[in-house]
Design an enzyme around this catalytic site. Structure first.
Site, PDB file in Angstrom:
ATOM      1  CB  THR A 196       6.281  -9.284  -2.775  1.00 47.65           C
ATOM      2  OG1 THR A 196       6.612  -8.827  -4.082  1.00 47.65           O
ATOM      3  CG2 THR A 196       4.777  -9.310  -2.601  1.00 47.65           C
TER       4      THR A 196
ATOM      5  CD  GLN B  81      -4.692  -1.042  -3.867  1.00 50.86           C
ATOM      6  OE1 GLN B  81      -5.665  -1.758  -3.633  1.00 50.86           O
ATOM      7  NE2 GLN B  81      -3.897  -1.270  -4.880  1.00 50.86           N
TER       8      GLN B  81
ATOM      9  CG  ASP C 217       4.540  -1.400   3.233  1.00 47.43           C
ATOM     10  OD1 ASP C 217       4.721  -0.199   2.938  1.00 47.43           O
ATOM     11  OD2 ASP C 217       4.515  -2.303   2.379  1.00 47.43           O
TER      12      ASP C 217
ATOM     13  CG  HIS D 101      -6.514   0.367   1.760  1.00 48.37           C
ATOM     14  ND1 HIS D 101      -6.226  -0.619   0.854  1.00 48.37           N
ATOM     15  CD2 HIS D 101      -7.655   0.950   1.311  1.00 48.37           C
ATOM     16  CE1 HIS D 101      -7.144  -0.635  -0.098  1.00 48.37           C
ATOM     17  NE2 HIS D 101      -8.016   0.309   0.146  1.00 48.37           N
TER      18      HIS D 101
ATOM     19  CB  CYS E 171      -8.335   7.249  19.892  1.00 45.28           C
ATOM     20  SG  CYS E 171      -9.980   7.295  20.631  1.00 45.28           S
TER      21      CYS E 171
ATOM     22  CB  CYS F 188     -10.426  11.668  20.516  1.00 48.18           C
ATOM     23  SG  CYS F 188      -8.906  10.897  21.109  1.00 48.18           S
TER      24      CYS F 188
ATOM     25  CB  ILE G 179       7.727  -4.262  -9.038  1.00 46.10           C
ATOM     26  CG1 ILE G 179       6.287  -4.642  -9.372  1.00 46.10           C
ATOM     27  CG2 ILE G 179       7.842  -2.779  -8.722  1.00 46.10           C
ATOM     28  CD1 ILE G 179       5.382  -4.779  -8.163  1.00 46.10           C
TER      29      ILE G 179
END
Ligand code: NAD
Ligand code: ZN
Length: 250
Positions: A29, A102, A105, A122, A130, A133, A239
């Site tokens: 953030t 998670q 970005d 994630h 694809c 494949c 943070i």
């Protein structure tokens, strides 16, 4: 939050030789990327598109790509912040063994951390794959054809459906990262969860597993989480300034 908690974190880091860093949207953030659950976050603007709907409906795929290209501007402009830089130092000094993230970005990579030290639970939104494949596809040509000619991407190799390389709701979790995250969590004695509401499972199962294994669990998050009760140290602060101070990075 007290200075005592910061001192505790410094001591734990000093004593640990194999730390796992676990990150969520909160670490980004300060780079200008909204998280999901804070006010003004992504979920207050959009309903998520389920994986099964993406597969089943061309209209949903169109909506998904259109949404992505409308919101990607923030992402493309984003740079790693002080929190990312502090985490990169911990990896560089060999203090932290890996990052389980998670986030989608790519900002941990952009902070200079090698790919093999980053476990993406994630996926990654900075490229596409694809679904049949698994070949990687770059976004720029997809974006150009979508915006100029309204073409929804399919795979040049096999004709399969192409999707941003993120894991959507309802999509199976990627096996190799899940396995790597479990192995790293089992090996660690210090697990630091940073900027995550810890409500998205199975990802949030890793801090829980660490605590069950008897590892020290530290949670750094602006607001309380449902897992604070399992943590040895909880730091409810921003943070970047917190990690910057603890690690000694600007
Ligand atoms: P979340 O939005 O559920 O939780 C983020 C937490 O971080 C919140 O509790 C918030 O209070 C805290 N936070 C935000 N900024 C902070 C700051 N500067 N300092 C301290 N705390 C701060 O995010 P989550 O737990 O990661 O789960 C959401 C899902 O969202 C994940 O699956 C992830 O894939 C996805 N997501 C990723 C990004 C990204 O890649 N940057 C952005 C949005 C969502
Ligand atoms: Zn293909």
């Amino acid at each position: 939050m007290t200075d005592q908690a910061l001192e505790q974190l410094k001591d734990l880091l000093h004593a640990s030789s194999r730390t796992v860093i676990f990150t969520g949207a909160g670490v980004s953030t300060e780079s200008g990327i909204p998280d999901f659950r804070s006010p003004g976050g992504t979920w207050s603007k959009y309903q998520p598109i389920e994986f099964s709907d993406f597969i089943a409906s061309e209209e949903m795929r169109r909506q998904s790509w259109s949404r992505k290209f409308a919101t990607d501007v923030e992402l493309i402009a984003a740079q790693p912040n002080r929190g990312h830089r502090a985490i990169a130092k911990l990896i560089e000094f060999g203090k932290a063994a890996c990052i389980i993230t998670q986030n989608i970005d790519g900002l941990h990579q952009a902070s200079g951390i090698p790919d093999e030290k980053i476990v993406e639970l994630h996926g990654n939104t900075t490229y596409a794959t694809c679904l049949d494949c698994a070949v990687r596809q770059e976004l720029e040509p997809i974006k150009k054809r979508f915006l100029e000619d309204d073409i929804i991407p399919t795979c040049d190799e096999c004709g399969g459906i192409v999707k941003a390389a993120t894991i959507s709701f309802g999509q199976p979790m990627p096996e190799a990262p899940m396995q790597a995250a479990k192995t790293e969590t089992d090996l660690t004695r210090l697990f630091i969860a940073i900027g995550s509401s810890l409500v998205v499972f199975p990802a949030a199962g890793f801090p829980l597993l660490a605590a069950r294994n008897g590892a020290k669990l530290v949670i750094i998050n602006r607001e309380p989480t449902g897992m604070d009760q399992y943590a040895d140290v909880v730091i409810n602060r921003e943070i970047g300034p917190t990690l910057g101070e603890v690690v000694g990075v600007n």
